[in-house]
Design a protein around this motif. Sequence first.
Motif, mmCIF file in Angstrom:
data_model
loop_
_atom_site.group_PDB
_atom_site.id
_atom_site.type_symbol
_atom_site.label_atom_id
_atom_site.label_comp_id
_atom_site.label_asym_id
_atom_site.label_seq_id
_atom_site.Cartn_x
_atom_site.Cartn_y
_atom_site.Cartn_z
ATOM 1 N N UNK A 174 0.886 -1.166 0.000
ATOM 2 C CA UNK A 174 0.000 0.000 0.000
ATOM 3 C C UNK A 174 0.924 1.216 0.000
ATOM 4 N N UNK A 175 1.161 1.785 -1.184
ATOM 5 C CA UNK A 175 2.129 2.884 -1.280
ATOM 6 C C UNK A 175 1.699 4.123 -0.508
ATOM 7 N N UNK A 176 0.408 4.238 -0.202
ATOM 8 C CA UNK A 176 -0.061 5.410 0.566
ATOM 9 C C UNK A 176 0.487 5.401 1.983
ATOM 10 N N UNK A 177 0.897 4.228 2.433
ATOM 11 C CA UNK A 177 1.438 4.132 3.792
ATOM 12 C C UNK A 177 2.952 4.343 3.815
ATOM 13 N N UNK B 155 -4.263 9.821 0.836
ATOM 14 C CA UNK B 155 -3.478 9.790 2.088
ATOM 15 C C UNK B 155 -4.199 8.903 3.098
ATOM 16 N N UNK B 156 -3.409 8.247 3.937
ATOM 17 C CA UNK B 156 -4.006 7.415 4.995
ATOM 18 C C UNK B 156 -3.961 8.207 6.309
ATOM 19 N N UNK B 157 -4.785 7.854 7.284
ATOM 20 C CA UNK B 157 -4.700 8.526 8.579
ATOM 21 C C UNK B 157 -3.287 8.413 9.155
ATOM 22 N N UNK B 158 -2.883 9.433 9.903
ATOM 23 C CA UNK B 158 -1.505 9.478 10.432
ATOM 24 C C UNK B 158 -1.136 8.186 11.161
ATOM 25 N N UNK B 159 -2.090 7.596 11.854
ATOM 26 C CA UNK B 159 -1.778 6.397 12.647
ATOM 27 C C UNK B 159 -1.414 5.201 11.766
ATOM 28 N N UNK C 178 -2.931 1.104 -3.915
ATOM 29 C CA UNK C 178 -3.301 0.364 -2.698
ATOM 30 C C UNK C 178 -4.421 -0.606 -3.044
ATOM 31 N N UNK C 179 -4.119 -1.647 -3.800
ATOM 32 C CA UNK C 179 -5.197 -2.501 -4.317
ATOM 33 C C UNK C 179 -5.987 -3.239 -3.233
ATOM 34 N N UNK C 180 -5.439 -3.332 -2.032
ATOM 35 C CA UNK C 180 -6.203 -4.009 -0.973
ATOM 36 C C UNK C 180 -7.177 -3.049 -0.287
ATOM 37 N N UNK C 181 -7.060 -1.765 -0.650
ATOM 38 C CA UNK C 181 -7.985 -0.773 -0.067
ATOM 39 C C UNK C 181 -7.432 -0.138 1.178
#
Length: 526
Positions: A328-331, A344-348, A523-526
Amino acid sequence: MEKHSSESYFVIGEGLLTESAGGRNASVAAAGADAAPPPFRFSRLGPKGINRQIGEPNRKKAGNAMASGGGPVSQIPAGFTYLGQFIDHDLTFDRTSVMLGANISPAAMLQGRSPSLDLDSLYGAGPQDPESAKFYEADGLHLKVGKTVAAGGIPAKNGFDLPRGAGNTVAKKRKAIIPDPRNDENLVVAQTHLALMRFHNRVVDTQLGGVPPSQKFAAARELVTKHYQWMIRTDYLTRICQATVVSNVFNQGRKAFEVGATPTDVPTMPIEFSIAAFRLGHAMIRRAYNWNKEFDDGAGTLDWLFIFSAGGGDLFGEQRLASNWIADFRRLYDFNEANKPNLAVPAAKFNRAMRIDTTLVNPLKNLPTGSFGGPNVPFNDPRANLAFRNLARAKMVKLATGQQMATFLKGKGVNLTKLTKKQIRDGNNGAQLDNLTQTQLAAFLKDTPLWFYILREAELNGGKLKGVGARIVAETMHRAMEGSQHSIVRDPTWKPTLGPNNSTFRMVDLLLFAFEGKKSLLAPLG
Ligand code: HEM
């Protein structure tokens, strides 16, 4: 598995330095012009550290102190750690290892065994080379990508693994069909390699209108390479090094390394970069990652990330990557930087690299055998401790100490302040040297191993290289770009065209382009 690093160093003017020879190798030195060509061209930037190497018991203790657990987390997105590893492999890749013997002219041999930022680790010797053709689709333009295997309820997905499947044994089938097998040493560097492949393929699909067929590959490679170099210079380097040093080197030129070299001459690689400065990345590695939706909240441990590769592990017994381990490249990269809050993913959930400092996370004290080329050693054996290995390499080649390099660089007109003994001893919340005896500590503070010194400099500078470390890294990268076949240093009017404007091209822009800006691909897994 290809080893991660050299066991010996061919240093220009000195010959082959190995553990046993430790100096000029008579056969290489005497053989003259007809000698077998050197493996890879290293050079020595600074002086030799004769009588300045700390003893083995001292190295063991320092190695243990360093690998006893990471320091604080940095602001640098964790993806940059493995982008650094990818860049290291590109720099040190021996292209002649994938060329067919008869095709290699002496000039190609020299070029192929020299540091460059040409993406040889991605392209090999190009689609026309008989040995490298296997990396390409039948059109001779696209790089082959692989398909994952269904797992955890997620179907097999094409284009999310490295290509595999050649050969007649399970182990061979598992092996990635890429020029540099080191890029399958852990899953993060493998997925980084895949992102670069996709970047190339997307350039082929979208940017070659009007280019005559015979020139398409070369045009794509040039565009890809120059964007990659731009990203390294403006995004990667400024995150790991003090930005003023990077701009000084790229705008004013080098002061210490191959100063005045003819730009197109083949560069060398300073051992001070390879054995010390650029091993900075080891400090950035995390013990665990919030990897993807399935392996969240630290479930993506470093151990699993080794296992889900074919170099550091065995893909958990499969022959292809399991779909539930797709990145998941967003992470790993912060798409807020590109004004894409929807990506973007949540900071956590976001992963930040560990601070660049004198500490390494504990799993690096017991590396998997595959990552250092064996042998199998007992738990806590120093040979599997990455920190000890790095310190031992320095001793092997009599690398200059931190103090020697500081003096050397100052003599070249580099503006830097030497660390004091107190700074080296105390650092800033990094490795504690209190397990050393008084005598050992005194020796360590007087003749500090270069890698440690550079990491202490960074630790005292908020986690960015400065002084000796920043200078060595920026100058070596500058020279490697200058001497590359395609070079933004030699072509200063070149500007990126695949980012948001003509001066911006960051890793997030590369990923957005490669994955078509789509969440379903990043992020193909969502
Ligand atoms: C999980 C990730 C990594 C592992 C397991 C790993 C492991 C290793 C090992 C075992 C060596 C050889 C040590 C020796 O015997 O001399 C090595 C060398 C090296 N590593 Fe790493 N490393 C990792 C990530 C990185 C990163 C992120 C960077 C830089 C940003 C880096 C830079 C280097 C350099 C410059 C060398 C020496 C030159 C060469 O590649 O031949 N490594 N690493």
